[in-house]
Design a protein around this motif. Structure first.
Motif, mmCIF file in Angstrom:
data_model
loop_
_atom_site.group_PDB
_atom_site.id
_atom_site.type_symbol
_atom_site.label_atom_id
_atom_site.label_comp_id
_atom_site.label_asym_id
_atom_site.label_seq_id
_atom_site.Cartn_x
_atom_site.Cartn_y
_atom_site.Cartn_z
ATOM 1 N N ILE A 24 0.864 -1.183 0.000
ATOM 2 C CA ILE A 24 0.000 0.000 0.000
ATOM 3 C C ILE A 24 0.894 1.224 0.000
ATOM 4 C CG2 ILE A 24 -1.854 1.209 1.205
ATOM 5 C CD1 ILE A 24 -2.498 -1.459 2.613
ATOM 6 N N SER A 25 1.072 1.837 -1.153
ATOM 7 C CA SER A 25 2.003 2.963 -1.299
ATOM 8 C C SER A 25 1.362 4.061 -2.139
ATOM 9 C CB SER A 25 3.311 2.501 -1.958
ATOM 10 O OG SER A 25 4.042 1.637 -1.117
ATOM 11 N N PRO A 26 0.818 5.129 -1.518
ATOM 12 C CA PRO A 26 0.177 6.199 -2.276
ATOM 13 C C PRO A 26 1.072 6.836 -3.332
ATOM 14 C CG PRO A 26 -0.357 6.389 0.042
ATOM 15 C CD PRO A 26 0.690 5.325 -0.068
ATOM 16 N N GLY A 27 2.395 6.757 -3.126
ATOM 17 C CA GLY A 27 3.305 7.330 -4.110
ATOM 18 C C GLY A 27 3.291 6.624 -5.451
ATOM 19 N N TYR A 28 2.693 5.441 -5.509
ATOM 20 C CA TYR A 28 2.638 4.695 -6.762
ATOM 21 C C TYR A 28 1.614 5.265 -7.734
ATOM 22 C CZ TYR A 28 5.183 0.826 -4.451
ATOM 23 O OH TYR A 28 6.111 0.043 -3.807
ATOM 24 N N VAL A 29 0.824 6.219 -7.294
ATOM 25 C CA VAL A 29 -0.350 6.605 -8.068
ATOM 26 C C VAL A 29 -0.016 7.093 -9.481
ATOM 27 C CG1 VAL A 29 -0.504 9.023 -7.306
ATOM 28 C CG2 VAL A 29 -2.592 7.732 -7.791
ATOM 29 N N MET A 30 1.156 7.682 -9.674
ATOM 30 C CA MET A 30 1.545 8.132 -11.010
ATOM 31 C C MET A 30 2.864 7.514 -11.446
ATOM 32 S SD MET A 30 -0.660 10.018 -12.586
ATOM 33 C CE MET A 30 0.342 10.802 -13.849
ATOM 34 N N MET A 31 3.174 6.329 -10.932
ATOM 35 C CA MET A 31 4.425 5.690 -11.344
ATOM 36 C C MET A 31 4.308 5.206 -12.786
ATOM 37 S SD MET A 31 4.474 1.971 -9.451
ATOM 38 C CE MET A 31 3.409 0.623 -9.952
ATOM 39 N N ASP A 32 5.427 4.783 -13.337
ATOM 40 C CA ASP A 32 5.484 4.293 -14.703
ATOM 41 C C ASP A 32 4.550 3.087 -14.847
ATOM 42 O OD1 ASP A 32 6.103 3.333 -17.209
ATOM 43 O OD2 ASP A 32 8.273 3.354 -16.907
ATOM 44 N N GLY A 33 3.541 3.224 -15.695
ATOM 45 C CA GLY A 33 2.598 2.137 -15.874
ATOM 46 C C GLY A 33 3.237 0.874 -16.410
ATOM 47 N N ALA A 34 4.344 1.019 -17.125
ATOM 48 C CA ALA A 34 5.016 -0.159 -17.679
ATOM 49 C C ALA A 34 5.568 -1.043 -16.567
ATOM 50 C CB ALA A 34 6.137 0.273 -18.617
ATOM 51 N N VAL A 35 5.955 -0.442 -15.439
ATOM 52 C CA VAL A 35 6.456 -1.225 -14.312
ATOM 53 C C VAL A 35 5.340 -2.099 -13.755
ATOM 54 C CG1 VAL A 35 7.410 -1.110 -11.979
ATOM 55 C CG2 VAL A 35 8.226 0.473 -13.739
ATOM 56 N N ALA A 36 4.163 -1.502 -13.563
ATOM 57 C CA ALA A 36 3.029 -2.270 -13.052
ATOM 58 C C ALA A 36 2.600 -3.339 -14.056
ATOM 59 C CB ALA A 36 1.865 -1.340 -12.740
ATOM 60 N N ALA A 37 2.646 -3.012 -15.346
ATOM 61 C CA ALA A 37 2.271 -3.990 -16.372
ATOM 62 C C ALA A 37 3.220 -5.187 -16.354
ATOM 63 C CB ALA A 37 2.271 -3.333 -17.745
ATOM 64 N N GLU A 38 4.516 -4.923 -16.202
ATOM 65 C CA GLU A 38 5.486 -6.017 -16.130
ATOM 66 C C GLU A 38 5.262 -6.860 -14.880
ATOM 67 O OE1 GLU A 38 10.339 -6.795 -15.976
ATOM 68 O OE2 GLU A 38 9.562 -4.754 -16.258
ATOM 69 N N LEU A 39 4.938 -6.197 -13.774
ATOM 70 C CA LEU A 39 4.673 -6.930 -12.542
ATOM 71 C C LEU A 39 3.443 -7.822 -12.704
ATOM 72 C CD1 LEU A 39 5.887 -7.156 -9.684
ATOM 73 C CD2 LEU A 39 4.215 -5.442 -8.950
ATOM 74 N N CYS A 40 2.432 -7.320 -13.400
ATOM 75 C CA CYS A 40 1.235 -8.125 -13.655
ATOM 76 C C CYS A 40 1.559 -9.344 -14.519
ATOM 77 C CB CYS A 40 0.164 -7.278 -14.327
ATOM 78 S SG CYS A 40 -0.701 -6.146 -13.201
ATOM 79 N N GLU A 41 2.480 -9.199 -15.447
ATOM 80 C CA GLU A 41 2.884 -10.339 -16.266
ATOM 81 C C GLU A 41 3.577 -11.403 -15.423
ATOM 82 O OE1 GLU A 41 5.228 -9.255 -19.602
ATOM 83 O OE2 GLU A 41 3.696 -7.941 -20.480
ATOM 84 N N LYS A 42 4.390 -10.953 -14.491
ATOM 85 C CA LYS A 42 5.115 -11.886 -13.638
ATOM 86 C C LYS A 42 4.206 -12.527 -12.590
ATOM 87 C CE LYS A 42 9.668 -9.604 -13.953
ATOM 88 N NZ LYS A 42 10.516 -10.783 -14.244
ATOM 89 N N LEU A 43 3.155 -11.815 -12.202
ATOM 90 C CA LEU A 43 2.262 -12.272 -11.130
ATOM 91 C C LEU A 43 0.824 -12.287 -11.640
ATOM 92 C CD1 LEU A 43 3.746 -10.120 -8.200
ATOM 93 C CD2 LEU A 43 4.304 -12.487 -8.769
ATOM 94 N N PRO A 44 0.396 -13.363 -12.255
ATOM 95 C CA PRO A 44 -0.951 -13.410 -12.845
ATOM 96 C C PRO A 44 -2.087 -13.243 -11.837
ATOM 97 C CG PRO A 44 0.427 -15.179 -13.712
ATOM 98 C CD PRO A 44 1.177 -14.574 -12.566
ATOM 99 N N HIS A 45 -1.795 -13.466 -10.565
ATOM 100 C CA HIS A 45 -2.827 -13.348 -9.537
ATOM 101 C C HIS A 45 -2.944 -11.925 -8.986
ATOM 102 C CE1 HIS A 45 0.975 -13.787 -7.424
ATOM 103 N NE2 HIS A 45 0.417 -13.221 -6.378
ATOM 104 N N LEU A 46 -2.025 -11.039 -9.326
ATOM 105 C CA LEU A 46 -1.952 -9.705 -8.724
ATOM 106 C C LEU A 46 -3.180 -8.869 -9.062
ATOM 107 C CD1 LEU A 46 0.027 -7.780 -7.141
ATOM 108 C CD2 LEU A 46 0.709 -6.904 -9.381
ATOM 109 N N ARG A 47 -3.711 -8.191 -8.061
ATOM 110 C CA ARG A 47 -4.819 -7.257 -8.241
ATOM 111 C C ARG A 47 -4.342 -5.852 -7.896
ATOM 112 N NH1 ARG A 47 -6.050 -10.982 -10.581
ATOM 113 N NH2 ARG A 47 -7.936 -12.257 -10.502
ATOM 114 N N ILE A 48 -4.870 -4.867 -8.631
ATOM 115 C CA ILE A 48 -4.472 -3.468 -8.463
ATOM 116 C C ILE A 48 -5.671 -2.665 -7.970
ATOM 117 C CG2 ILE A 48 -3.445 -1.446 -9.548
ATOM 118 C CD1 ILE A 48 -1.604 -3.845 -9.645
#
Length: 288
Positions: A113-137
């Motif tokens: 839970i990190s409010p600073g993530y709100v405008m982070m690079d979306g590509a980072v979150a997309a890559e994390l989702c690829e690595k973790l198919p169960h991840l929810r945002i």
């Protein structure tokens, strides 16, 4: 069945939109393990991890920061996680290192839970989702004018905002235009558009602070269900509507300052109607 790797969810913010409430509800829920709030690993190329450092120092001294909430027993996994993740402070961001640190969750569910993530690079979150198919945002949204005022009030309490700026409306108007706090990351419609582009369908949802404040049981149920927790299990002794910041002092908003804020957010307040209830009524609160 072996535990899934990495975190089970990310909560991106917004700041002052209920992230503290969510952290409290999850920390005291027996299905979840939340080793630190506002880790801040994913939004920096070389994460400084200062929050992790401070919490690690407190744990090493066996003295937790005291809150009005019931004390959570010390979990030995916290110290192990923090020592491991802080060893990467200042080094290039590495998603594999980040994922591996959460292996200590065992059978528990966990998240960041990190409010600073709100405008982070979306590509980072997309890559994390690829690595973790169960991840929810999860993204928590709040009516923008009210959220900005809450944020300013918090900054005033910790001496990051000079209330004298409010004595001259034009000075305050100039201040708003310079601050990230009231820039892109303060506009719910832009955040939803940003994250909808990067997160696979069905794995991203936004929830409203209005619902957390007015119908906390239902809001808790919806969020817990989305991230894979059992909402029928209580979070220790915490009521669903518990808010440890409820008595925090707020700045006084004069009519002149309210007008400046409305000028700044009027277009966004109208645009938020597209987000659905309760945002459809935000503009009407101000006669727009």
């Amino acid at each position: 069945m072996a535990p899934t790797p990495g975190p089970d969810f990310l909560c991106l913010g917004m700041a002052k939109a209920g992230t503290g409430w969510l952290g409290d509800q999850l920390r005291f829920h027996p299905q979840f393990w939340i080793p630190v709030q506002e880790l801040g690993y994913l939004d920096r190329e070389r994460p400084p991890l200062q929050v992790a450092k401070k919490r690690l120092e407190r744990l090493r001294k066996q003295s937790e920061r005291k809150h009005p909430a019931p004390a959570r027993p010390l979990d030995p996994r916290d110290l192990t996680f923090l020592e491991e993740i802080y060893a990467s402070a200042g080094k290039p961001r590495d998603l594999d290192v980040y994922i591996a640190a959460f292996r200590h969750k065992g059978e528990s569910k966990t998240g960041d839970i990190s409010p600073g993530y709100v405008m982070m690079d979306g590509a980072v979150a997309a890559e994390l989702c690829e690595k973790l198919p169960h991840l929810r945002i999860v993204l928590l949204l709040r009516e923008p004018l009210d959220r900005a005022w809450s944020h300013l009030s918090m900054w005033s309490r910790v001496n990051k905002f000079n209330p004298e700026i409010l004595e001259k409306p034009e000075r305050f108007r100039s201040y708003l235009q310079r601050q990230q706090m009231t820039g892109e990351r303060a506009f719910p419609t832009r955040l939803v558009e940003h994250w909808s582009k990067h997160i696979p369908e069905g794995r991203f949802r936004y929830f409203f602070f209005d619902d957390i404040a007015k119908r906390p049981e239902e809001a808790r149920r919806e969020i817990f269900t989305f991230i894979g927790g059992d909402p029928n299990i209580s979070s220790g002794e915490l009521a669903a509507g518990y808010n440890r910041k409820a008595d925090s002092k707020k700045l006084e908003m004069t009519p002149e300052i309210r007008t400046v804020l409305l000028d700044h957010f009027a277009g966004e307040l109208r645009a938020c109607a597209a987000l659905g209830e309760p945002a459809t009524g935000w503009a009407r609160r101000y006669g727009l």
